[in-house]
Scaffold this motif. Structure first.
Motif, mmCIF file in Angstrom:
data_model
loop_
_atom_site.group_PDB
_atom_site.id
_atom_site.type_symbol
_atom_site.label_atom_id
_atom_site.label_comp_id
_atom_site.label_asym_id
_atom_site.label_seq_id
_atom_site.Cartn_x
_atom_site.Cartn_y
_atom_site.Cartn_z
ATOM 1 N N ARG A 1 -75.395 -36.749 12.785
ATOM 2 C CA ARG A 1 -74.875 -36.239 11.406
ATOM 3 C C ARG A 1 -75.241 -37.183 10.239
ATOM 4 N N LYS A 2 -75.141 -38.367 10.869
ATOM 5 C CA LYS A 2 -75.444 -39.731 9.720
ATOM 6 C C LYS A 2 -76.915 -39.616 9.186
ATOM 7 N N LEU A 3 -77.722 -39.293 10.316
ATOM 8 C CA LEU A 3 -79.168 -39.227 10.170
ATOM 9 C C LEU A 3 -79.462 -38.017 9.168
ATOM 10 N N LYS A 4 -78.972 -37.014 9.431
ATOM 11 C CA LYS A 4 -79.277 -35.844 8.721
ATOM 12 C C LYS A 4 -78.647 -35.894 7.328
ATOM 13 N N LEU A 5 -77.361 -36.546 7.124
ATOM 14 C CA LEU A 5 -76.759 -36.838 5.636
ATOM 15 C C LEU A 5 -77.784 -37.682 4.893
ATOM 16 N N ILE A 6 -78.131 -38.699 5.352
ATOM 17 C CA ILE A 6 -79.141 -39.734 4.587
ATOM 18 C C ILE A 6 -80.359 -39.216 4.460
ATOM 19 N N GLU A 7 -80.936 -38.248 5.191
ATOM 20 C CA GLU A 7 -82.177 -37.595 5.032
ATOM 21 C C GLU A 7 -81.994 -36.550 3.953
ATOM 22 N N ASN A 8 -81.272 -35.879 3.986
ATOM 23 C CA ASN A 8 -80.710 -34.797 3.064
ATOM 24 C C ASN A 8 -80.526 -35.504 1.563
ATOM 25 N N ILE A 9 -79.852 -36.564 1.504
ATOM 26 C CA ILE A 9 -79.867 -37.374 0.132
ATOM 27 C C ILE A 9 -81.238 -37.607 -0.453
ATOM 28 N N TYR A 10 -82.092 -38.256 0.496
ATOM 29 C CA TYR A 10 -83.580 -38.413 0.280
ATOM 30 C C TYR A 10 -84.313 -37.264 -0.448
ATOM 31 N N THR A 11 -84.266 -36.188 0.699
ATOM 32 C CA THR A 11 -84.756 -35.114 0.001
ATOM 33 C C THR A 11 -84.414 -34.275 -1.301
ATOM 34 N N THR A 12 -83.124 -34.498 -1.545
ATOM 35 C CA THR A 12 -82.200 -33.865 -2.809
ATOM 36 C C THR A 12 -82.499 -34.677 -3.779
ATOM 37 N N LEU A 13 -82.654 -36.117 -3.866
ATOM 38 C CA LEU A 13 -82.880 -36.987 -5.028
ATOM 39 C C LEU A 13 -83.782 -36.510 -5.789
ATOM 40 N N PRO A 14 -83.715 -36.581 -7.032
ATOM 41 C CA PRO A 14 -84.875 -36.107 -8.011
ATOM 42 C C PRO A 14 -86.090 -37.102 -7.910
ATOM 43 N N VAL A 15 -87.354 -36.706 -8.015
ATOM 44 C CA VAL A 15 -88.322 -37.753 -7.915
ATOM 45 C C VAL A 15 -88.206 -38.880 -8.862
ATOM 46 N N ALA A 16 -87.601 -38.566 -10.055
ATOM 47 C CA ALA A 16 -87.521 -39.606 -11.037
ATOM 48 C C ALA A 16 -86.774 -40.720 -10.682
ATOM 49 N N MET A 17 -85.758 -40.505 -9.809
ATOM 50 C CA MET A 17 -84.899 -41.559 -9.243
ATOM 51 C C MET A 17 -85.583 -42.434 -8.285
ATOM 52 N N VAL A 18 -86.731 -43.118 -8.838
ATOM 53 C CA VAL A 18 -87.613 -43.819 -7.979
ATOM 54 C C VAL A 18 -86.661 -45.079 -7.096
ATOM 55 N N ALA A 19 -85.694 -45.555 -7.764
ATOM 56 C CA ALA A 19 -84.980 -46.910 -6.976
ATOM 57 C C ALA A 19 -84.098 -46.346 -5.944
ATOM 58 N N GLU A 20 -83.565 -45.148 -6.422
ATOM 59 C CA GLU A 20 -82.692 -44.534 -5.217
ATOM 60 C C GLU A 20 -83.422 -44.014 -4.010
ATOM 61 N N ARG A 21 -84.384 -43.539 -4.614
ATOM 62 C CA ARG A 21 -85.280 -42.730 -3.368
ATOM 63 C C ARG A 21 -85.853 -43.869 -2.432
ATOM 64 N N SER A 22 -86.207 -44.912 -3.027
ATOM 65 C CA SER A 22 -86.730 -46.177 -2.326
ATOM 66 C C SER A 22 -85.698 -46.781 -1.429
ATOM 67 N N LEU A 23 -84.297 -46.919 -2.088
ATOM 68 C CA LEU A 23 -83.198 -47.594 -1.266
ATOM 69 C C LEU A 23 -82.907 -46.715 -0.093
ATOM 70 N N VAL A 24 -82.723 -45.185 -0.179
ATOM 71 C CA VAL A 24 -82.475 -44.499 1.003
ATOM 72 C C VAL A 24 -83.839 -44.546 1.960
ATOM 73 N N ALA A 25 -84.883 -44.386 1.455
ATOM 74 C CA ALA A 25 -86.398 -44.529 2.508
ATOM 75 C C ALA A 25 -86.092 -45.672 3.224
ATOM 76 N N ALA A 26 -85.931 -46.824 2.591
ATOM 77 C CA ALA A 26 -85.851 -48.088 3.543
ATOM 78 C C ALA A 26 -84.830 -47.871 4.446
#
Length: 383
Positions: free
Chosen positions: A226-251
């Motif tokens: 569930r945790k893995l899917k939640l964080i993956e969901n955050i990454y795929t839902t984050l707008p592309v313009a939110m570069v820092a947030e996407r990077s943080l979640v990708a890491a």
């Protein structure tokens, strides 16, 4: 004869006058040059002084040069019970910091965030509470607030209910961004997660979840599908313009992927196998630009080396070389960033010069052969 001497004397006078005038002109010229150099030196000194101030403050321009010692920081002067009572009476939120004098990450927060006037300005009407982990009542409050690790940063509403658990290791800019979000009466973590799962979450709320300390929240501390899917969901839902947030979640996803490869949980192991192809996408998000690199700095500095063999396991030699190049380039970028303290810089310097064999790769691995080849790019010749 007298006429001849008279002409010689006149010529000598003219020569002396010309020499004197040349000397005066030369002195004036030297004076102008010196004046120009002095002005340039003054400007240079001012620039160097400004740069040194920024380096000392440690946040590349956002921090104030006037640092606040702990004694001058407006922490609540009283017990935790009194702070809760004040928050309820005045209907104000609370910021609770649980730390210890001997804790290195705590000291880093103190030297890069808590000593900055901008941090306290952003706190606004929030009641700040410092709970020393060595105090007699600390363990009591630790159990009550579900706190066990140092440091822990909690944001609570006026009723003492936890709203958010802020990730540690944030820079001043990142901390201020989180505080701005939290100042807008955001829902609790549980409510945010529910909104994420129901696809009713806003970009601002997604950004806030990117800075959640998942490992310190008991509901998500342990690895779960569930945790893995939640964080993956955050990454795929984050707008592309939110570069820092996407990077943080990708890491975070990259580190979780490395952890779950050998998981005994069948679902987690399957998740890792299914997301092998996502590794390049996550890594590109982490190294997209300077903002992305800074956001995922902890993973790039400390976590990439041990998981690198797994990252390139299924890649071609050329792609493996590209991965290594991206990682080194990101470290070079971080080495130039004045927001990082000496501890972080030491971590960087201990990484990039290692050969592939030191990363657990076989001596005959194509990556090693490429790195030892004379045809390798000159930019990596210092490895």
């Amino acid at each position: 004869m007298l006429n001849f001497l008279s002409k010689k004397i006149d010529a000598l006078h003219k020569y002396k006058m010309r020499s004197i005038l040349q000397g005066v002109f030369f002195l004036v010229l030297i004076g102008c040059i010196h004046s120009g150099e002095s002005e340039q030196n003054i400007q240079l000194d001012e620039g160097q002084h400004k740069e040194k101030s920024l380096i000392k403050s440690g946040t590349n321009g956002i921090a104030s040069a006037e640092l606040l010692p702990h004694s001058a920081q407006p922490w609540f002067r009283g017990s935790v019970e009194e702070a809760f009572a004040k928050a309820q009476k005045e209907q104000k939120p609370m910021f609770l910091y649980w730390g210890a004098i001997w804790c290195p990450p705590c000291n880093e927060l103190k030297s890069s965030v808590f000593n900055q006037p901008l941090f306290w300005r952003e706190m606004g009407q929030t009641i700040p509470v410092f709970l020393d982990g060595d105090d007699s009542m600390a363990q009591h409050w630790g159990e009550k607030l579900d706190v066990s690790g140092y440091p822990t940063l909690l944001f609570l509403n006026s009723q003492g209910e936890e709203v958010f658990r802020i990730a540690t290791g944030l820079s001043l800019e990142e901390m201020i961004l989180v505080l701005k979000y939290l100042g807008n009466n955001v829902p609790t973590i549980e409510a945010l997660v529910a909104r994420l799962e129901s696809k009713k979450i806003t970009p601002t709320e997604l950004s806030l979840l990117s800075y959640l300390s998942w490992e310190q929240k008991s509901d998500f501390a342990e690895m779960s599908i569930r945790k893995l899917k939640l964080i993956e969901n955050i990454y795929t839902t984050l707008p592309v313009a939110m570069v820092a947030e996407r990077s943080l979640v990708a890491a975070r996803l990259l580190e979780y992927w490395a952890t779950t490869q050998d998981s005994k949980d069948p679902e987690e192991h399957i998740w890792a196998e299914q997301h092998q192809s996502s590794v390049p996408l996550w890594f590109r998000s982490m190294t997209e630009n300077d903002a992305a690199i800074f956001a995922s700095r902890l993973t790039l500095i400390y976590a990439i080396k041990p998981i690198f063999p797994s990252m390139i396991k299924f890649l071609s030699s050329a792609d493996a070389l590209d991965y290594k190049g991206r990682w080194i380039a990101s470290l070079e970028t971080l080495k130039k960033d004045k927001r990082l303290n000496t501890h972080r810089l030491r971590g960087i310097c201990s990484q990039a010069r290692k050969p592939a064999s030191a990363m657990g790769l076989a001596i005959n691995h194509p990556f090693n052969r490429l790195m030892s080849s004379r045809s390798r790019p000159s930019a990596w010749s210092r490895l």
